[in-house]
Motif scaffolding. Structure first.
Motif, mmCIF file in Angstrom:
data_model
loop_
_atom_site.group_PDB
_atom_site.id
_atom_site.type_symbol
_atom_site.label_atom_id
_atom_site.label_comp_id
_atom_site.label_asym_id
_atom_site.label_seq_id
_atom_site.Cartn_x
_atom_site.Cartn_y
_atom_site.Cartn_z
ATOM 1 N N GLU A 180 93.618 -6.061 52.246
ATOM 2 C CA GLU A 180 94.539 -6.043 53.381
ATOM 3 C C GLU A 180 95.325 -7.342 53.467
ATOM 4 O OE1 GLU A 180 92.365 -3.244 56.679
ATOM 5 O OE2 GLU A 180 91.449 -5.169 56.188
ATOM 6 N N CYS A 181 94.660 -8.458 53.223
ATOM 7 C CA CYS A 181 95.332 -9.749 53.251
ATOM 8 C C CYS A 181 96.430 -9.803 52.197
ATOM 9 C CB CYS A 181 94.314 -10.866 53.039
ATOM 10 S SG CYS A 181 95.018 -12.523 53.155
ATOM 11 N N PHE A 182 96.129 -9.316 50.993
ATOM 12 C CA PHE A 182 97.129 -9.307 49.918
ATOM 13 C C PHE A 182 98.333 -8.462 50.309
ATOM 14 C CE2 PHE A 182 98.923 -7.400 46.049
ATOM 15 C CZ PHE A 182 99.241 -8.552 45.333
ATOM 16 N N ARG A 183 98.082 -7.263 50.827
ATOM 17 C CA ARG A 183 99.193 -6.395 51.197
ATOM 18 C C ARG A 183 100.013 -7.004 52.328
ATOM 19 N NH1 ARG A 183 95.066 -2.701 51.257
ATOM 20 N NH2 ARG A 183 95.518 -2.076 53.411
ATOM 21 N N ALA A 184 99.355 -7.679 53.270
ATOM 22 C CA ALA A 184 100.077 -8.334 54.363
ATOM 23 C C ALA A 184 101.032 -9.394 53.826
ATOM 24 C CB ALA A 184 99.086 -8.968 55.339
ATOM 25 N N LEU A 185 100.584 -10.148 52.845
ATOM 26 C CA LEU A 185 101.385 -11.252 52.315
ATOM 27 C C LEU A 185 102.453 -10.799 51.326
ATOM 28 C CD1 LEU A 185 98.483 -13.808 51.743
ATOM 29 C CD2 LEU A 185 100.260 -13.951 53.502
ATOM 30 N N THR A 186 102.388 -9.533 50.903
ATOM 31 C CA THR A 186 103.321 -9.078 49.866
ATOM 32 C C THR A 186 104.171 -7.884 50.305
ATOM 33 O OG1 THR A 186 101.530 -7.759 48.865
ATOM 34 C CG2 THR A 186 101.934 -9.968 47.951
ATOM 35 N N THR A 187 103.559 -6.759 50.612
ATOM 36 C CA THR A 187 104.319 -5.513 50.779
ATOM 37 C C THR A 187 104.226 -4.875 52.160
ATOM 38 O OG1 THR A 187 102.455 -4.191 49.947
ATOM 39 C CG2 THR A 187 104.068 -4.976 48.322
ATOM 40 N N GLU A 188 103.290 -5.275 53.002
ATOM 41 C CA GLU A 188 103.087 -4.613 54.290
ATOM 42 C C GLU A 188 103.093 -5.647 55.416
ATOM 43 O OE1 GLU A 188 99.906 -1.704 54.395
ATOM 44 O OE2 GLU A 188 100.064 -1.415 52.221
ATOM 45 N N ALA A 189 104.282 -6.063 55.795
ATOM 46 C CA ALA A 189 104.423 -7.119 56.794
ATOM 47 C C ALA A 189 103.819 -6.744 58.135
ATOM 48 C CB ALA A 189 105.895 -7.482 56.968
ATOM 49 N N ASP A 190 103.672 -5.448 58.420
ATOM 50 C CA ASP A 190 103.087 -5.044 59.701
ATOM 51 C C ASP A 190 101.625 -5.462 59.812
ATOM 52 O OD1 ASP A 190 102.820 -3.028 57.606
ATOM 53 O OD2 ASP A 190 101.776 -1.811 59.089
ATOM 54 N N LEU A 191 101.003 -5.823 58.689
ATOM 55 C CA LEU A 191 99.614 -6.280 58.713
ATOM 56 C C LEU A 191 99.489 -7.780 59.003
ATOM 57 C CD1 LEU A 191 98.130 -4.402 55.608
ATOM 58 C CD2 LEU A 191 97.771 -3.855 58.018
ATOM 59 N N LEU A 192 100.598 -8.513 58.981
ATOM 60 C CA LEU A 192 100.540 -9.964 59.119
ATOM 61 C C LEU A 192 99.838 -10.448 60.385
ATOM 62 C CD1 LEU A 192 104.030 -10.976 57.720
ATOM 63 C CD2 LEU A 192 101.816 -11.719 56.812
ATOM 64 N N PRO A 193 100.017 -9.793 61.542
ATOM 65 C CA PRO A 193 99.309 -10.291 62.739
ATOM 66 C C PRO A 193 97.795 -10.334 62.577
ATOM 67 C CG PRO A 193 101.074 -8.812 63.377
ATOM 68 C CD PRO A 193 100.967 -8.724 61.884
ATOM 69 N N ARG A 194 97.237 -9.530 61.687
ATOM 70 C CA ARG A 194 95.789 -9.543 61.469
ATOM 71 C C ARG A 194 95.307 -10.847 60.849
ATOM 72 N NH1 ARG A 194 92.496 -5.696 61.352
ATOM 73 N NH2 ARG A 194 91.688 -6.028 59.245
ATOM 74 N N LEU A 195 96.221 -11.603 60.253
ATOM 75 C CA LEU A 195 95.839 -12.841 59.581
ATOM 76 C C LEU A 195 95.756 -14.033 60.533
ATOM 77 C CD1 LEU A 195 96.688 -10.994 57.208
ATOM 78 C CD2 LEU A 195 97.782 -12.974 56.155
ATOM 79 N N LEU A 196 96.404 -13.935 61.667
ATOM 80 C CA LEU A 196 96.620 -15.110 62.500
ATOM 81 C C LEU A 196 95.346 -15.731 63.040
ATOM 82 C CD1 LEU A 196 99.738 -13.839 64.486
ATOM 83 C CD2 LEU A 196 99.701 -15.484 62.590
ATOM 84 N N ASP A 197 94.349 -14.927 63.383
ATOM 85 C CA ASP A 197 93.165 -15.454 64.058
ATOM 86 C C ASP A 197 91.919 -15.480 63.175
ATOM 87 O OD1 ASP A 197 94.576 -15.806 66.479
ATOM 88 O OD2 ASP A 197 94.329 -13.680 66.951
ATOM 89 N N VAL A 198 92.109 -15.357 61.863
ATOM 90 C CA VAL A 198 90.968 -15.386 60.942
ATOM 91 C C VAL A 198 90.784 -16.825 60.462
ATOM 92 C CG1 VAL A 198 90.011 -14.515 58.780
ATOM 93 C CG2 VAL A 198 91.312 -12.988 60.277
ATOM 94 N N ALA A 199 89.819 -17.520 61.069
ATOM 95 C CA ALA A 199 89.642 -18.947 60.793
ATOM 96 C C ALA A 199 89.263 -19.218 59.347
ATOM 97 C CB ALA A 199 88.571 -19.513 61.728
ATOM 98 N N GLU A 200 88.622 -18.254 58.691
ATOM 99 C CA GLU A 200 88.181 -18.463 57.301
ATOM 100 C C GLU A 200 89.320 -18.371 56.292
ATOM 101 O OE1 GLU A 200 84.822 -16.516 59.658
ATOM 102 O OE2 GLU A 200 86.983 -16.209 59.404
ATOM 103 N N LEU A 201 90.476 -17.883 56.737
ATOM 104 C CA LEU A 201 91.629 -17.765 55.845
ATOM 105 C C LEU A 201 92.253 -19.147 55.640
ATOM 106 C CD1 LEU A 201 93.205 -15.424 54.444
ATOM 107 C CD2 LEU A 201 94.766 -15.475 56.403
ATOM 108 N N PRO A 202 92.677 -19.487 54.424
ATOM 109 C CA PRO A 202 93.303 -20.799 54.199
ATOM 110 C C PRO A 202 94.507 -21.024 55.111
ATOM 111 C CG PRO A 202 92.818 -19.747 52.103
ATOM 112 C CD PRO A 202 92.543 -18.725 53.173
ATOM 113 N N GLU A 203 94.738 -22.264 55.455
ATOM 114 C CA GLU A 203 95.832 -22.602 56.359
ATOM 115 C C GLU A 203 97.181 -22.175 55.787
ATOM 116 O OE1 GLU A 203 98.157 -23.833 59.441
ATOM 117 O OE2 GLU A 203 96.011 -23.445 59.383
#
Length: 238
Positions: free
Chosen positions: A189-212
């Motif tokens: 899901e993270c990969f698709r958010a960063l590449t082809t599915e921008a609607d998934l991007l809000p899911r990345l905002l509050d995941v502290a384990e994700l790189p800055e």
């Protein structure tokens, strides 16, 4: 049981991209001995500590974009290499995608950002950090037409890993998932958010384990557009 099929270290070769980084470590080959794994230091970025990789004997040369704490180890599944080999009609040995660990028995795209793996009975503790985003070096290394697009569309990126506790890894070591975070954001899901599915991007905002760097991309792409400045009032003087 999920396990490491091979541990792969870089054989430096000239970088064909013309990017100013003269050498690349994407050519990784299996080794038949135990490899020490330890945190490599901060990065990527200017002035980041060498050698960039979490594996002793490996090298990351483009330190502006690769390596460092959040990209210390790269894992890719043998199952996906086999799929690509069938599709491309060519042999793909362990390490062909520049991965440090070729794994078996794990769905890496279903791994949660921040889940932790113990490799071997008393080996290193690794943490899933982010998907691999394909680059020009990868495309030139594979020498396949439209490779970046094809890799992106298939959305089987493998995963980068942090080194939480050091240790040694050898081919055949088992992989045990020892903890998972409370959220449900996967590598896929993270990969698709960063590449082809921008609607998934809000899911990345509050995941502290994700790189800055990944969260910063999400913040910029989801920020509301600035309001247009009001037009100046007409000059009625005179």
């Amino acid at each position: 049981m999920p396990h490491v099929i091979s541990v792969n270290l870089a054989r430096p070769r000239p970088n064909p991209t013309g990017s100013g980084v003269e050498t690349t470590g994407i050519d990784k080959r299996p080794v038949d001995h135990a490899v020490s794994v330890r945190p490599p230091g901060p990065g990527p970025g200017p002035g980041a500590e060498e050698p960039g990789s979490g594996l002793v004997g490996d090298r990351v040369f483009d330190r502006q974009h690769h390596g460092g704490h959040d990209q210390a180890v790269y894992a890719y599944g043998r199952e996906n290499l086999d799929m690509w080999a069938r599709e491309l009609g060519r042999e793909l040995g362990n390490g062909s995608f520049g991965e440090n660990l070729t794994t078996s028995g794990l769905d890496l795209e279903a791994a949660l950002i921040g889940e932790r793996w113990r490799v071997g009975a008393a080996g290193p503790l690794l943490e899933v950090s982010a998907p691999r985003i394909p680059c020009a070096t990868f495309a030139l290394w594979l020498d396949e037409r439209r490779w970046v697009r094809r890799f992106t569309e298939r959305a089987l990126p493998g995963t980068y890993l942090r080194v939480i506790e050091p240790g040694e890894i050898v081919a055949g070591d088992g992989i045990t998932i020892v903890s998972r975070p409370a959220h449900d954001l996967t590598i896929g899901e993270c990969f698709r958010a960063l590449t082809t599915e921008a609607d998934l991007l809000p899911r990345l905002l509050d995941v502290a384990e994700l790189p800055e760097y990944a969260r910063e991309v999400a913040r910029k792409r989801t920020a509301p557009a600035p309001a247009p400045e009001p037009a100046p009032a007409p000059d009625r003087a005179g």
